[in-house]
Design an enzyme around this catalytic site. Structure first.
Site, mmCIF file in Angstrom:
data_model
loop_
_atom_site.group_PDB
_atom_site.id
_atom_site.type_symbol
_atom_site.label_atom_id
_atom_site.label_comp_id
_atom_site.label_asym_id
_atom_site.label_seq_id
_atom_site.Cartn_x
_atom_site.Cartn_y
_atom_site.Cartn_z
ATOM 1 N N ASN A 175 0.855 -1.188 0.000
ATOM 2 C CA ASN A 175 0.000 0.000 0.000
ATOM 3 C C ASN A 175 0.888 1.234 0.000
ATOM 4 O OD1 ASN A 175 -2.753 1.229 0.287
ATOM 5 N ND2 ASN A 175 -1.682 2.233 1.963
ATOM 6 N N ASP A 288 -4.767 22.009 8.865
ATOM 7 C CA ASP A 288 -5.167 20.976 7.906
ATOM 8 C C ASP A 288 -5.920 21.540 6.707
ATOM 9 O OD1 ASP A 288 -5.373 18.255 7.085
ATOM 10 O OD2 ASP A 288 -5.338 17.717 9.199
#
Ligand SMILES: Cc1cc2nc3c(=O)[nH]c(=O)nc-3n(C[C@H](O)[C@H](O)[C@H](O)COP(=O)(O)O)c2cc1C
Length: 600
Positions: A175, A288
Site C-alpha cells: 500500500n 489541515d
C-alpha cells in the site's frame, strides 16, 4: 501524453519551460516563511505558479511547493491536456472488458491498470538515484531536511507530501498512502494514517500479531507517482500500478537498505524504518486542509533507520489550509479519474462535483439519470457505503439535465425546488477524522437532499411558504434583532430579483451566541418570528463572517454544520446554524481553531 516524467527534477524543468515555476532566490525559513509565499500564490487566480525556494536558511536543500496547484500544472503532472482524458482511458478499458460482478466493477481501475502491464519493475542499474547518499544508524538526522513548520500553532514541522510504503502482513500486498509525518526528533516522526485508511488497516494486522511493521517513505517522486499515493484505490491494490498506468510506463522500484520494502528508485529522499505495534505518541495540532487545526491526538511512531537521497535532491512539500490550495487540484484529478469506476457500480450517475468549499469530504453534488421513484435516496445510501465516498457528509442529487459543476445552476435548483418536508434524508455513518462538526469523532449525521424531478408515486412538492413582502435594509436588521438579540448583522442572499416568486428566500445572519442560548434556541426564535416569515431558509454564521463572501459562507456552512443537530426544520422552513459550537449546543469536544498565518 508525450513522455512520462522520469523524476521530480524533470517535471520542475518542464514547469519552468512552460512559465509555471517561480524561482524564489530570497533567503526563506521553513518556519512559516515558505507557507506565506505558498499561501499567497495559491490564492491567485487559477493557483498562481509553482514555487522553487533556492535559498532555505540553514539547509542545503532547495524546496518546491505548489507543483500540482493549478488546472494547467495538474494536467502537466499527469500527462494529459484535460483530466477527463484519464477517465476516458479507463472507460476504453471498461468498454472492452465490462465487469461481470460487483466485485469486478469495484476493481475496474485496478483491472484496467494491471491489464495494461504497467506493473512496477525492479531498478536494474548500479545505484538507484534515491540511494546516492546514505545515512544510517546514528548518522540519521531528520533536522537536516528543510521540513516546513506550516502554521503558527502546528505541533512542529511536518512532512506534508510523503509517499508512505507498507505491506500487509497477511497478504504481502503493498500500500502507498499519503499520510503526514510530524518530526519529533532526529530519528522519529508521527505516522498520521487515519483509522479508515489502508495504512492504518495494515498496521492493525501487525498490532494483532505483535510484530514490528516495516515502513518506508519517499519524498519527491515523479508527479504521477506522488499523485497515486493520494488516490483512494481499494485496499489490496498497489498504487504503483496506478502510477504506471498514468505515466504509461512502469515505476522503477529499488529495495530499501534497512528494511525489506521497495521504494521508487527515482525519489529525491527516502526515509526507511519501522513502526512498533502499540507505540503511540501525541501528534499535532496541524493546520489541515479543512482550513482548521486538526486537534492533537495519539498516533503511531515512525522510527527512521536510514535517510537516503540523491546527490542534489529537491525537497517537495505542500501547504494545506483554507481552500483553494494545491490539494484542491489533486482532489480534482481523483474526482475525474474515479468517475468511470463509480459509474460501473452506479451507471445512472451522469456526473458529480466536489466543491472545494466542502474540502472533499463534506459535500458532493450528483447529477442523476433518474429512472424511478426514490432513485436519489437509493444512490445516497449506495455512496455512503462506498470506499472513501462514505466519508461524505452531504449528498445533493440533481437531474441529469443540470450541470452539477455549475454552482449557479445547482443553487437555482435548490431555491426553486427544495421541499424541506420531503426532499431531505437524514442518516448516520462514518465521517472523515477531520470532520469537526460532529460531537463524535469519526462518525455522525449525514444529509441527503433530493432535488430531482418527481416521478411515479412520489408526491408533488408542496409550497410551504406564503407570498409575503420581504423586508430589506435597516428594517430587516431591526426585525431580525427583535426576533433574536443574538443577531449582529444580516443579508438577503441569492439575489432578491433573481428568485422566482415561489422560490426560497434566503436570509443569512451573523450571530453572537454569548448569553443567548444554543444555536437551536436562536434558530427557533428566528423561525418563530412572524416578521421574518417571508424567509424560508435562514443561515446563521459567526459575527465575524463576511456575508458578502459566497465562498467563505459556503465553506463555513459545509464545515461547521452537523445536519442532525444544526438544522431546524419547521413547516417547510429551515434554519441552519453554521457558527462555532460549544457544550451549550451539545458539542462536548474541542472546537478547532481556524488557520491564520498571523502570529498574535
Ligand atoms: C496533501 C495530502 C495530505 C494528506 N494527509 C493525510 C494524512 O495525514 N492522513 C490520512 O489518513 N490521509 C491523508 N491524506 C489523504 C490520503 O492520502 C488519501 O485518503 C489516500 O487515498 C489514502 O490512501 P489509502 O487509501 O491507501 O490509505 C492526504 C492527502 C493529501 C492530498
Amino acid at each position: 501524453m508525450k513522455t512520462a516524467f522520469a523524476d521530480l527534477d524533470n517535471f520542475l524543468k518542464t514547469l519552468k519551460a512552460s512559465g509555471e515555476l517561480k524561482i524564489i532566490s530570497d533567503p526563506v525559513s521553513p518556519y512559516l516563511d515558505i507557507s506565506r509565499y505558498t499561501d499567497t500564490e495559491s490564492k491567485k487566480p487559477d493557483g498562481g505558479q509553482a514555487l522553487y525556494f533556492q535559498n532555505v536558511t540553514g539547509y542545503r536543500f532547495p524546496v518546491a511547493t505548489n507543483i500540482f496547484g493549478s488546472p494547467q500544472r495538474i494536467c502537466l503532472a499527469l500527462g494529459v491536456s484535460h483530466l477527463d482524458e484519464l477517465a476516458d482511458r479507463v472507460r476504453e478499458y471498461i468498454e472492452f472488458n465490462p465487469p461481470g460482478s460487483l466485485k469486478e466493477a469495484l476493481n475496474i481501475i485496478p483491472m484496467a491498470i494491471t491489464a495494461s502491464k504497467f506493473i512496477p519493475r525492479a531498478f536494474k542499474g548500479k545505484q538507484a538515484p534515491c540511494q546516492e547518499v546514505v545515512h544510517t544508524g546514528a548518522d540519521v538526522d531528520l533536522s537536516r531536511l528543510p521540513v516546513l513548520h506550516c502554521w503558527p500553532k502546528d505541533g512542529g514541522p511536518f512532512v506534508t507530501l510523503p509517499l508512505v510504503f507498507t505491506r500487509s502482513l497477511e497478504t504481502g500486498r503493498r500500500n502507498v498512502g499519503m499520510y503526514r509525518l510530524q518530526i519529533f526528533d532526529r530519528n522519529t516522526t508521527g505516522m498520521h494514517w487515519h483509522i479508515h485508511k489502508d495504512g492504518s488497516h495494515y498496521y492493525s494486522e501487525y498490532v494483532a500479531a505483535n510484530r514490528r511493521m516495516p515502513v518506508s517513505v519517499a519524498i519527491g517522486a515523479d508527479p504521477a507517482t506522488t499523485y497515486a499515493a493520494t488516490a483512494p484505490l481499494p485496499r489490496g491494490i498497489d498504487e504503483m500500478l496506478l502510477a504506471g498506468f498514468i505515466r504509461k510506463k512502469p515505476v522503477r522500484m529499488v529495495k530499501c537498505l534497512t528494511n525489506e520494502l521497495e521504494v521508487p528508485a527515482e525519489a529525491e529522499f527516502v526515509l526507511e524504518g519501522y513502526v512498533d505495534p502499540g507505540e503511540m505518541r501525541l501528534e499535532g495540532p496541524f493546520g489541515d486542509h479543512t482550513g482548521y487545526y486538526s486537534l492533537a491526538d495519539d498516533y503511531p511512531v515512525f522510527h527512521v533507520t536510514a535517510v537516503t537521497h540523491r546527490k542534489n535532491p529537491v525537497y517537495s512539500a505542500t501547504l494545506v489550509g483554507p481552500p483553494p490550495m494545491e490539494d484542491c487540484y489533486l482532489a480534482k484529478a481523483t474526482e475525474r479519474l474515479f468517475l468511470p469506476m463509480l459509474q460501473t457500480v452506479f451507471p445512472e450517475i451522469v456526473d458529480y462535483w466536489f466543491p472545494w468549499e466542502g474540502v472533499f469530504h463534506n459535500i458532493v453534488i450528483i447529477a442523476l439519470d433518474k429512472g424511478y421513484a426514490c432513485h436519489a435516496p437509493r444512490i445516497m445510501s449506495g455512496l455512503w457505503g462506498q470506499g472513501q465516498m462514505s466519508f461524505c457528509k452531504a449528498i445533493v442529487v440533481v437531474d441529469k439535465t443540470v450541470n452539477p459543476q455549475d454552482p449557479a445552476a445547482v443553487l437555482a435548483e435548490l431555491v426553486t425546488k427544495l421541499d424541506l418536508e420531503t426532499d431531505v434524508t437524514l442518516s448516520k455513518g462514518v465521517l472523515d477524522v477531520l470532520d469537526h462538526s460532529s460531537p463524535n469523532v469519526n462518525f455522525g449525521n449525514k444529509i441527503g437532499i433530493d432535488l430531482t424531478t418527481r416521478v411515479g408515486d412520489e408526491p408533488p412538492r408542496q409550497r410551504h411558504h406564503e407570498d409575503l413582502t420581504v423586508p430589506a435594509g435597516a428594517e430587516l436588521l431591526a426585525i431580525a434583532r427583535e426576533a433574536s438579540p443574538a443577531v449582529t448583522g444580516c443579508r438577503q442572499m441569492l439575489g432578491e430579483k433573481g428568485v422566482p416568486r415561489d422560490g426560497h428566500r434566503v436570509l443569512a445572519v451573523n450571530i453572537d451566541k454569548t448569553g443567548h442560548g444554543s444555536g437551536q434556541d436562536i434558530a427557533s426564535a428566528l423561525l418563530d418570528s412572524k416578521a421574518l416569515a417571508a424567509f424560508t431558509l435562514i443561515l446563521m454564521f459567526d459575527a465575524a463572517i463576511d456575508l458578502e463572501n459566497p465562498s467563505l459562507i459556503l465553506w463555513k456552512l459545509f464545515n461547521n454544520t452537523d445536519p442532525g443537530r444544526d438544522l431546524v426544520i419547521r413547516a417547510g422552513r429551515a434554519a441552519v446554524d453554521a457558527s462555532i459550537k460549544s457544550p451549550e449546543d451539545g458539542h462536548n469536544r474541542e472546537w478547532p481553531e481556524e488557520l491564520t498565518l498571523d502570529i498574535d
